[in-house]
Design a protein around this motif. Structure first.
Motif, PDB file in Angstrom:
ATOM      1  N   UNK A 545      20.807   1.748  -0.534  1.00 14.76           N
ATOM      2  CA  UNK A 545      20.007   0.568  -0.226  1.00 14.76           C
ATOM      3  C   UNK A 545      19.604   0.599   1.241  1.00 14.76           C
ATOM      4  N   UNK A 546      18.634  -0.222   1.604  1.00 16.90           N
ATOM      5  CA  UNK A 546      18.184  -0.312   2.990  1.00 16.90           C
ATOM      6  C   UNK A 546      19.283  -0.866   3.890  1.00 16.90           C
ATOM      7  N   UNK A 547      20.050  -1.827   3.366  1.00 16.75           N
ATOM      8  CA  UNK A 547      21.127  -2.456   4.137  1.00 16.75           C
ATOM      9  C   UNK A 547      22.345  -2.594   3.235  1.00 16.75           C
ATOM     10  N   UNK A 548      23.520  -2.319   3.790  1.00 15.63           N
ATOM     11  CA  UNK A 548      24.769  -2.492   3.052  1.00 15.63           C
ATOM     12  C   UNK A 548      25.722  -3.340   3.882  1.00 15.63           C
ATOM     13  N   UNK A 549      26.391  -4.267   3.219  1.00 15.61           N
ATOM     14  CA  UNK A 549      27.438  -5.072   3.849  1.00 15.61           C
ATOM     15  C   UNK A 549      28.798  -4.580   3.355  1.00 15.61           C
ATOM     16  N   UNK A 550      29.836  -4.929   4.105  1.00 15.46           N
ATOM     17  CA  UNK A 550      31.175  -4.459   3.761  1.00 15.46           C
ATOM     18  C   UNK A 550      32.167  -5.610   3.853  1.00 15.46           C
ATOM     19  N   UNK A 551      33.224  -5.487   3.084  1.00 16.85           N
ATOM     20  CA  UNK A 551      34.323  -6.447   3.163  1.00 16.85           C
ATOM     21  C   UNK A 551      35.288  -5.982   4.251  1.00 16.85           C
ATOM     22  N   UNK A 579      34.875  -2.196  -4.230  1.00 21.26           N
ATOM     23  CA  UNK A 579      35.050  -3.543  -3.701  1.00 21.26           C
ATOM     24  C   UNK A 579      34.744  -3.619  -2.208  1.00 21.26           C
ATOM     25  N   UNK A 580      34.776  -2.485  -1.533  1.00 22.40           N
ATOM     26  CA  UNK A 580      34.530  -2.459  -0.086  1.00 22.40           C
ATOM     27  C   UNK A 580      33.052  -2.645   0.241  1.00 22.40           C
ATOM     28  N   UNK A 581      32.191  -2.253  -0.673  1.00 26.65           N
ATOM     29  CA  UNK A 581      30.746  -2.268  -0.448  1.00 26.65           C
ATOM     30  C   UNK A 581      30.122  -3.494  -1.108  1.00 26.65           C
ATOM     31  N   UNK A 582      29.037  -3.979  -0.510  1.00 23.30           N
ATOM     32  CA  UNK A 582      28.327  -5.120  -1.073  1.00 23.30           C
ATOM     33  C   UNK A 582      26.862  -5.036  -0.650  1.00 23.30           C
ATOM     34  N   UNK A 583      25.954  -4.990  -1.615  1.00 27.12           N
ATOM     35  CA  UNK A 583      24.524  -4.926  -1.331  1.00 27.12           C
ATOM     36  C   UNK A 583      23.876  -6.216  -1.818  1.00 27.12           C
ATOM     37  N   UNK A 584      23.194  -6.910  -0.930  1.00 25.06           N
ATOM     38  CA  UNK A 584      22.514  -8.145  -1.281  1.00 25.06           C
ATOM     39  C   UNK A 584      21.228  -7.845  -2.045  1.00 25.06           C
ATOM     40  N   UNK A 585      20.827  -8.794  -2.870  1.00 25.24           N
ATOM     41  CA  UNK A 585      19.665  -8.583  -3.730  1.00 25.24           C
ATOM     42  C   UNK A 585      18.391  -8.240  -2.980  1.00 25.24           C
ATOM     43  N   UNK A 640      13.884  -1.300  -6.002  1.00 26.55           N
ATOM     44  CA  UNK A 640      15.273  -1.617  -6.333  1.00 26.55           C
ATOM     45  C   UNK A 640      15.972  -0.337  -6.769  1.00 26.55           C
ATOM     46  N   UNK A 641      16.792   0.204  -5.890  1.00 25.60           N
ATOM     47  CA  UNK A 641      17.495   1.449  -6.182  1.00 25.60           C
ATOM     48  C   UNK A 641      18.781   1.221  -6.954  1.00 25.60           C
ATOM     49  N   UNK A 642      19.070  -0.025  -7.291  1.00 33.06           N
ATOM     50  CA  UNK A 642      20.279  -0.323  -8.062  1.00 33.06           C
ATOM     51  C   UNK A 642      19.943  -0.665  -9.504  1.00 33.06           C
ATOM     52  N   UNK A 643      18.776  -0.257  -9.952  1.00 34.17           N
ATOM     53  CA  UNK A 643      18.330  -0.531 -11.307  1.00 34.17           C
ATOM     54  C   UNK A 643      17.722   0.733 -11.896  1.00 34.17           C
ATOM     55  N   UNK A 644      18.018   0.998 -13.172  1.00 32.38           N
ATOM     56  CA  UNK A 644      17.452   2.154 -13.862  1.00 32.38           C
ATOM     57  C   UNK A 644      16.715   1.674 -15.115  1.00 32.38           C
ATOM     58  N   UNK A 645      15.434   2.046 -15.299  1.00 32.10           N
ATOM     59  CA  UNK A 645      14.619   2.808 -14.347  1.00 32.10           C
ATOM     60  C   UNK A 645      14.305   1.980 -13.112  1.00 32.10           C
ATOM     61  N   UNK A 646      14.220   2.650 -11.980  1.00 32.76           N
ATOM     62  CA  UNK A 646      14.022   1.965 -10.710  1.00 32.76           C
ATOM     63  C   UNK A 646      12.547   1.600 -10.525  1.00 32.76           C
TER      64      UNK A 646
END
Length: 714
Positions: A545-551, A579-585, A640-646
């Motif tokens: 993703x373009x941006x990733x957040x972390x716990x 669980x360490x990674x989190x990508x916002x919509x 959206x790279x978290x969806x198939x087909x993208x």
């Protein structure tokens, strides 16, 4: 003849069969119809083979056995297929490389004269000039002959049966399925797959949008950024084509630059983007075409020939226009410049402030053109910026992301290594290396900044303990945000480059200058590289993703805290590490960015650990699987790279050609292709040589005394 290979038939044999089994119409079948028929059979055979795969192949998967490029290799490379690269490049004598490589090569033997140069030496075989035209094998006048030929070949057992033995024991889909292990992988073959991806991308652009600054591969349209075009894609991709030895494409690009490219346009452009892409691209093309004349050789590149210095002439004209941006009261360049008016312009937002990263990511380009032309003012203008920035006396070497061109002071306290901050740090160490380590002030500034990153921005995730570089949006005294732009993933490779100076880690450890700090820096680079790779593993498509957040813990763990992240990423969708990674919509888009493969390239070259190559190969396959555009459109960024087909964004970024595919190519190349101890690579992946400053140039400033935190002592 192998029964699974119908294309082993000689043309005369095929025609003989037709004469005995077909009507007079079939007897009169032209060679064009036979070629089209065989092409249709090849497509059918490919479709059958795809049924055995565990996933769906993109509709326009490149023809990796491209016979016309094999023909080019034979014409330009004597008798062997030379692996594309620099001096001392390895030789690959496998003529049947790639998907259906041997099959297509034999088709080519039937109908092409290998002793003559093709009209377009490296034009892709699989695609006609226009995909809107009806395929030749679907035209009614050819339907009966085609069906007859298919029937005859089927009768002869051309398609084989399940127990037939293929020509080669290597799986034809190995480059996509990943069935090869690291010990058996043919990296020169994998590099050729990257070349094919590039040619497919470039040819789609050339077919539908040649000369346009933007390319929309789904709608197959182009768009201009300036009235006459800036050469945004052409110039940015030029040195990649040279490295890949794609002669006809270089000739096409050079012809456009020679006849159509003019920077005398009443157009406001980004000082930074135009410098790193256009000026950097022209300078890199000049360097490569002179240093490696055997790569994509052109007649008008011969010494003394007209247009010999075309790239340098265009670069000098552009630099003369861009340098006007530095004519501010402080010497910090304005965000934009009008090319025709030679006039710098402040930013339209942020109170007119320029981006800190953008003002300090011009130095490699302007110093190199100063060296080439002897025009010292290019050097002085670029170097002055570094003095102004440093005289702000920031804490621990960490700079806010905005700076005023009017007085050279920072705007706000937002500190990050993502957008608007990233390449300031990158160019500190690269300026030191560019002038063969003759300017230690930039090494000092880099070391200070890296200490600041460790102290204020590095922390660890929960529950797995991955290493991240966070942000301080409200200054160093306020909260750490556990956010990482994909852009931050330039850091692992840059840290490793700084630690070794471009030598391998093994070589660097033998130097008397190697210290525990260098050891710790390499460990930090390894940990950050794993975190960035996890950004890809976490997404459904395998593309970050373009941006990733972390716990992270509250308060965040200090850099000195113990941590033990898993060595590998468990593929289980419920694995603990996820669980360490989190990508916002809103952040799921993938822009074909190069930073992670850039760092993989540096980490492979420096450590020699093959896992970085394997990670890169897996990433490349994900790009092929999920970003390929049907109908010969090339490749597109994703919404959206978290969806198939993208879903696609219908845009091909110029850095897909200039950076991402170039770094894949270098990752799979021998280490003597652009050796890291001989070149410095700008932030757009354009290569410049390292050089000695000589008597004309010098570091024209000195740092003011500082305390232990980097604050200037009055």
């Amino acid at each position: 003849m192998n029964v699974r290979d119908p294309f082993g038939l000689h043309r005369k044999s095929a025609l003989s069969i037709l004469r005995t089994t077909a009507s007079q119409a079939a007897v009169d079948l032209t060679e064009r119809a036979v070629e089209a028929s065989i092409h249709a059979i090849e497509k059918s055979k490919q479709a059958v083979d795809e049924l055995d795969m565990s996933f769906s192949v993109p509709k326009n998967v490149p023809s990796f056995g491209n016979p016309q490029r094999l023909a080019e290799d034979r014409v330009w490379g004597n008798t062997a297929v030379t692996s594309r690269g620099g001096k001392g490049a390895s030789t690959n004598t496998n003529k049947n490389a790639g998907i259906l490589g041997g099959v297509q090569d034999r088709v080519n033997n039937l109908f092409d004269d290998r002793n003559t140069l093709p009209m377009y030496k490296d034009k892709p075989y699989a695609y006609p000039a226009s995909h809107r035209a009806r395929p030749i094998w679907r035209r009614k006048r050819l339907l009966i002959p085609v069906l007859l030929l298919i029937f005859v070949l089927y009768y002869l057992g051309a398609f084989g049966s399940n127990h037939d033995t293929p020509v080669s024991s290597a799986p034809v889909w190995a480059w996509l399925t990943g069935s090869e292990s690291a010990s058996t992988a043919d990296w020169s073959e994998r590099r050729e797959r990257v070349v094919e991806a590039f040619t497919l991308s470039w040819d789609a652009y050339e077919r539908y949008a040649m000369g346009y600054d933007e390319f929309h591969p789904v709608s197959k349209k182009g768009h201009q950024m300036a009235p006459q075009g800036m050469g945004w894609i052409i110039v940015d991709a030029l040195d990649t084509m040279i490295l890949m030895n794609l002669t006809s494409r270089v000739a096409t690009a050079r012809q456009w630059i020679s006849t159509s490219l003019s920077y005398d346009q009443d157009q406001d452009v980004s000082t930074f983007e135009t410098t790193i892409r256009m000026l950097g691209g022209l300078l890199s093309a000049h360097y490569l075409s002179n240093e490696f004349p055997e790569l994509a050789p052109l007649a008008d590149d011969d010494p003394g020939a007209p247009g010999e210095d075309l790239y340098l002439e265009k670069a000098k004209d552009l630099a003369d226009r861009l340098v006007a941006a530095f004519d501010s009261p402080s010497g910090v360049p304005y965000a934009s410049v009008n090319l025709a008016k030679y006039e710098g312009l402040p930013a339209h937002d942020e109170g007119g402030a320029s981006s800190t990263a953008e003002t300090t990511t011009l130095q490699l380009e302007f110093k190199y053109i100063a060296k080439l032309t002897g025009e010292k003012y290019f050097w002085d203008k670029a170097e002055k910026v570094m003095e102004v920035v440093d005289n702000n006396g920031v804490q621990d070497g960490l700079v806010p992301i905005f700076i005023y061109a009017t007085d050279g002071t920072f705007r706000g306290q937002n500190i990050r290594l993502g957008s608007r901050g990233d390449s300031y740090y990158e160019y500190l160490i690269k300026q030191y290396l560019q002038t063969n380590k003759q300017e230690p002030v930039y090494l000092e500034m880099w070391d200070e900044s890296l200490r600041g990153v460790r102290k204020h921005l590095v922390t660890y995730t929960e529950p797995s303990g991955f290493t991240i570089i966070g942000e301080r949006p409200d200054g160093l005294k306020n909260a750490l945000s556990p956010k990482m732009d994909h852009l931050v993933c330039f850091m692992p490779g840059t840290i490793a480059l700084a630690a070794t100076g471009g030598l391998t880690e093994a070589e660097a450890k033998k130097q008397p200058t190697w210290t525990k700090k260098n050891e710790a820096d390499m460990q930090l680079a390894r940990e950050l590289m794993q975190t960035c790779w996890g950004m890809y593993k976490w997404m459904a498509t395998g593309l970050a993703a373009e941006i990733t957040y972390f716990n992270i813990a509250d308060p965040p763990l200090p850099e000195s805290a113990p941590h033990n992240p898993p060595a590998k990423f468990d593929e289980d969708p419920e694995a603990e590490w996820r669980k360490d990674y989190n990508v916002h919509g809103m952040d799921t888009h993938n822009l074909q960015r190069p930073e992670t493969v850039e760092s993989l390239f540096y980490m492979w070259r420096i450590t020699g650990d093959v896992k970085y190559r394997e990670w890169g190969w897996e990433m490349f396959k994900s790009f092929m699987n999920h970003t390929a555009v049907p109908d010969g459109g090339g490749f597109s960024s994703l919404s959206n790279a978290n969806k198939i087909p993208a879903p696609m964004r219908d845009n091909m970024e110029s850095f897909w050609l200039a950076e991402t595919l170039k770094y894949f190519y270098l990752l799979f190349s021998p280490n003597d292709v652009l050796p890291l101890d001989k070149v410095v690579i700008n932030t757009e992946a354009h290569a410049f040589p390292r050089f000695d400053m000589g008597q004309l140039f010098s570091t024209g400033w000195k740092r003011k005394p500082r305390d232990s935190e980097g604050n200037i002592i009055a």
